[in-house]
Write an enzyme that holds these catalytic residues in place. Structure first.
Site, PDB file in Angstrom:
ATOM      1  N   MET A  30       0.633  -1.311  -0.082  1.00 37.80           N
ATOM      2  CA  MET A  30      -0.007  -0.310  -0.406  1.00 37.80           C
ATOM      3  C   MET A  30       0.844   1.122  -0.120  1.00 37.80           C
ATOM      4  O   MET A  30       0.520   2.401   0.297  1.00 37.80           O
ATOM      5  CB  MET A  30      -1.151   0.073   1.359  1.00 37.80           C
ATOM      6  CG  MET A  30      -1.683  -1.190   0.961  1.00 37.80           C
ATOM      7  SD  MET A  30      -3.545  -0.907   2.389  1.00 37.80           S
ATOM      8  CE  MET A  30      -3.189  -0.335   3.584  1.00 37.80           C
ATOM      9  N   GLY A  31       1.925   0.968   0.182  1.00 36.04           N
ATOM     10  CA  GLY A  31       3.019   2.054  -0.553  1.00 36.04           C
ATOM     11  C   GLY A  31       3.535   2.648   0.981  1.00 36.04           C
ATOM     12  O   GLY A  31       3.591   1.483   1.848  1.00 36.04           O
ATOM     13  N   HIS A  34       9.319   1.168   3.383  1.00 38.16           N
ATOM     14  CA  HIS A  34      10.360   1.185   4.329  1.00 38.16           C
ATOM     15  C   HIS A  34      11.140   0.124   4.048  1.00 38.16           C
ATOM     16  O   HIS A  34      10.948  -0.412   2.562  1.00 38.16           O
ATOM     17  CB  HIS A  34      10.220   1.245   5.720  1.00 38.16           C
ATOM     18  CG  HIS A  34       9.453   0.038   5.950  1.00 38.16           C
ATOM     19  ND1 HIS A  34       9.399  -1.139   5.805  1.00 38.16           N
ATOM     20  CD2 HIS A  34       6.865   0.066   6.455  1.00 38.16           C
ATOM     21  CE1 HIS A  34       8.519  -1.349   6.099  1.00 38.16           C
ATOM     22  NE2 HIS A  34       7.218  -0.589   6.497  1.00 38.16           N
ATOM     23  N   HIS A  37       9.242  -3.488   3.763  1.00 31.92           N
ATOM     24  CA  HIS A  37       8.789  -3.347   1.791  1.00 31.92           C
ATOM     25  C   HIS A  37      10.556  -3.546   0.893  1.00 31.92           C
ATOM     26  O   HIS A  37      10.477  -4.850  -0.376  1.00 31.92           O
ATOM     27  CB  HIS A  37       8.577  -2.248   1.363  1.00 31.92           C
ATOM     28  CG  HIS A  37       7.011  -1.941   1.931  1.00 31.92           C
ATOM     29  ND1 HIS A  37       6.953  -0.909   3.175  1.00 31.92           N
ATOM     30  CD2 HIS A  37       6.125  -2.267   2.518  1.00 31.92           C
ATOM     31  CE1 HIS A  37       5.513  -0.589   3.208  1.00 31.92           C
ATOM     32  NE2 HIS A  37       4.818  -1.902   2.600  1.00 31.92           N
ATOM     33  N   GLN A 146       6.135 -11.837   6.824  1.00 32.08           N
ATOM     34  CA  GLN A 146       5.308 -11.876   8.436  1.00 32.08           C
ATOM     35  C   GLN A 146       5.394 -11.442   9.038  1.00 32.08           C
ATOM     36  O   GLN A 146       3.698 -12.216  10.122  1.00 32.08           O
ATOM     37  CB  GLN A 146       7.496 -12.598   8.460  1.00 32.08           C
ATOM     38  CG  GLN A 146       6.476 -14.142   9.454  1.00 32.08           C
ATOM     39  CD  GLN A 146       5.987 -14.934   9.545  1.00 32.08           C
ATOM     40  OE1 GLN A 146       6.365 -16.102   9.362  1.00 32.08           O
ATOM     41  NE2 GLN A 146       4.619 -14.996  10.251  1.00 32.08           N
ATOM     42  N   LYS A 147       5.887 -10.063   9.616  1.00 29.27           N
ATOM     43  CA  LYS A 147       4.825  -9.213  10.596  1.00 29.27           C
ATOM     44  C   LYS A 147       3.988  -9.627  10.289  1.00 29.27           C
ATOM     45  O   LYS A 147       3.037  -8.969  11.302  1.00 29.27           O
ATOM     46  CB  LYS A 147       5.514  -8.017   9.882  1.00 29.27           C
ATOM     47  CG  LYS A 147       5.189  -6.958  11.137  1.00 29.27           C
ATOM     48  CD  LYS A 147       5.380  -5.170  10.936  1.00 29.27           C
ATOM     49  CE  LYS A 147       4.231  -4.322  10.340  1.00 29.27           C
ATOM     50  NZ  LYS A 147       2.501  -4.430  10.549  1.00 29.27           N
ATOM     51  N   GLN A 151      -2.161 -12.013   7.921  1.00 27.24           N
ATOM     52  CA  GLN A 151      -2.627 -11.366   6.516  1.00 27.24           C
ATOM     53  C   GLN A 151      -2.121 -12.887   5.654  1.00 27.24           C
ATOM     54  O   GLN A 151      -2.336 -13.731   4.873  1.00 27.24           O
ATOM     55  CB  GLN A 151      -2.413 -10.608   6.047  1.00 27.24           C
ATOM     56  CG  GLN A 151      -1.545 -10.232   4.566  1.00 27.24           C
ATOM     57  CD  GLN A 151      -1.750  -8.845   4.400  1.00 27.24           C
ATOM     58  OE1 GLN A 151      -2.539  -8.288   4.592  1.00 27.24           O
ATOM     59  NE2 GLN A 151      -0.350  -8.876   3.906  1.00 27.24           N
ATOM     60  N   MET A 182       9.506  -3.405  11.687  1.00 23.03           N
ATOM     61  CA  MET A 182       9.076  -1.994  10.441  1.00 23.03           C
ATOM     62  C   MET A 182       7.783  -1.547   9.801  1.00 23.03           C
ATOM     63  O   MET A 182       7.266  -3.027  10.379  1.00 23.03           O
ATOM     64  CB  MET A 182       9.988  -2.047   9.498  1.00 23.03           C
ATOM     65  CG  MET A 182      11.176  -1.892   9.748  1.00 23.03           C
ATOM     66  SD  MET A 182      12.691  -1.442   8.378  1.00 23.03           S
ATOM     67  CE  MET A 182      14.819  -1.351   9.131  1.00 23.03           C
ATOM     68  N   SER A 183       7.261  -0.947  10.082  1.00 21.85           N
ATOM     69  CA  SER A 183       6.390  -0.710   9.908  1.00 21.85           C
ATOM     70  C   SER A 183       5.969   0.806   9.367  1.00 21.85           C
ATOM     71  O   SER A 183       6.302   1.409   9.473  1.00 21.85           O
ATOM     72  CB  SER A 183       4.865  -0.950  11.051  1.00 21.85           C
ATOM     73  OG  SER A 183       3.524  -0.621  11.044  1.00 21.85           O
TER      74      SER A 183
HETATM   75  O1  PAF Z   1      -0.473  -6.113   4.055  1.00 23.09           O
HETATM   76  C1  PAF Z   1      -0.235  -5.404   2.690  1.00 23.09           C
HETATM   77  O2  PAF Z   1       0.022  -3.550   2.452  1.00 23.09           O
HETATM   78  C2  PAF Z   1      -1.920  -5.226   2.216  1.00 23.09           C
HETATM   79  O3  PAF Z   1      -2.654  -5.823   3.065  1.00 23.09           O
HETATM   80  C3  PAF Z   1      -1.809  -5.736   0.808  1.00 23.09           C
HETATM   81  C4  PAF Z   1      -1.885  -6.870   1.085  1.00 23.09           C
HETATM   82  C5  PAF Z   1      -1.314  -4.949  -0.020  1.00 23.09           C
HETATM   83  C6  PAF Z   1      -3.250  -5.649   0.271  1.00 23.09           C
HETATM   84  O4  PAF Z   1      -3.667  -4.652   0.339  1.00 23.09           O
END
Ligand code: PAF
Length: 272
Positions: A30-31, A34, A37, A146-147, A151, A182-183
């Protein structure tokens, strides 16, 4: 790096690559990128011929109390980070939903407790958008962090149940030097909250080493004592998972409770 914003152009590109025999590794985001990602992107690089990263702030996974409009969207900065990683395609659609959309993907077991309990509808939004993204990007392999343990569980189940032709890779959580996972949400913490935040990992790591009978209660009490408002602490398979608030910010983390995948010595030292 090429940016594609049209969903149909994304799918056309992916079909062309597949016909040419090239494999696609995909990182959905979702942008507000950091290092965490970027570690997923580097993992993807090693897994496919071409790397696609999506940036799409998915409205359907926010609940009405959460501020979808305030979610950070530093797209220029994100794009330059991805360019530096040698990503082939940034998929950045403006919208993935028809105004009268009435078809959803819903996992009904693993998504019900923990984050699904506090954020009703969240995982339905995630599974729906991830299915759409898979159908547009046509990845051979997709990398998740994994964080977001629940999900990962829910998407793994969805891929199995719906026979989706994609391999999932779950990459380890990247941490700051003091152990904080990190988040993108860490940016919301005030300086005082940021100083308290590493206690989440520290307490979970200490709890994971305790006897199974006392682990979750001890972690809940310890988190509350140092100032967290605990949403949940639960054992899920071989992981101890938690969500807890500091002020308005909800932090997530999870640690292994099986000795062979315990955090590295360096991280355990940082957590002390
Ligand atoms: O983990 C995320 O950033 C979101 O839940 C994802 C997997 C991109 C879906 O919008």
């Amino acid at each position: 790096m090429k940016t594609i914003s049209s969903p149909s152009a994304m799918q056309r590109w992916a079909l062309t690559q597949k016909k040419a025999g090239r494999s696609i590794a995909f990182v959905p985001t979702m942008g507000a990128l950091h290092e965490g990602h970027l570690s997923l992107v580097r993992r993807a690089r090693a897994l496919g011929d071409l790397v696609v990263v999506s940036i799409y702030v998915n409205p359907t996974q926010f609940d009405p109390k959460e501020d979808f409009s305030k979610y950070p969207r530093p797209i220029q900065r994100d794009a330059s980070l991805l360019r530096r990683e040698g990503v082939e395609i940034l998929f950045h659609p403006a919208n993935l939903y028809e105004p009268d959309a009435s078809t959803w993907v819903k996992e009904t077991d693993l998504s019900t407790g923990r984050c699904g309990g506090t954020r009703p509808g969240h995982f339905k939004g995630v599974t729906t958008v991830v299915t759409k993204l898979f159908n547009l990007v046509l990845p051979d392999v997709a990398v998740f962090g994994q964080k977001d343990a629940q999900q990962c569980e829910v998407i793994t189940r969805m891929v199995r149940d719906l026979c989706l032709p994609v391999r999932l890779v779950i990459a380890p959580t990247l941490r700051e030097r003091d152990g904080l996972a990190m988040s993108s949400r860490n940016a919301y913490l005030t300086p005082e909250e940021r100083a308290m935040a590493p206690a989440l990992f520290k307490i979970l790591s200490a709890a994971a080493a305790r006897p199974a009978t006392s682990r979750t209660v001890w972690a809940r009490e310890s988190l509350a004592q140092v100032g967290f408002r605990v949403d949940y602490v639960e054992e899920c398979g071989s992981r101890l998972c938690a969500a807890a608030f500091l002020g308005k910010t909800r932090l997530l983390d999870n640690v292994s409770i099986s000795p062979e995948t315990r955090p590295s010595k360096k991280l355990r030292r940082a957590a002390r």
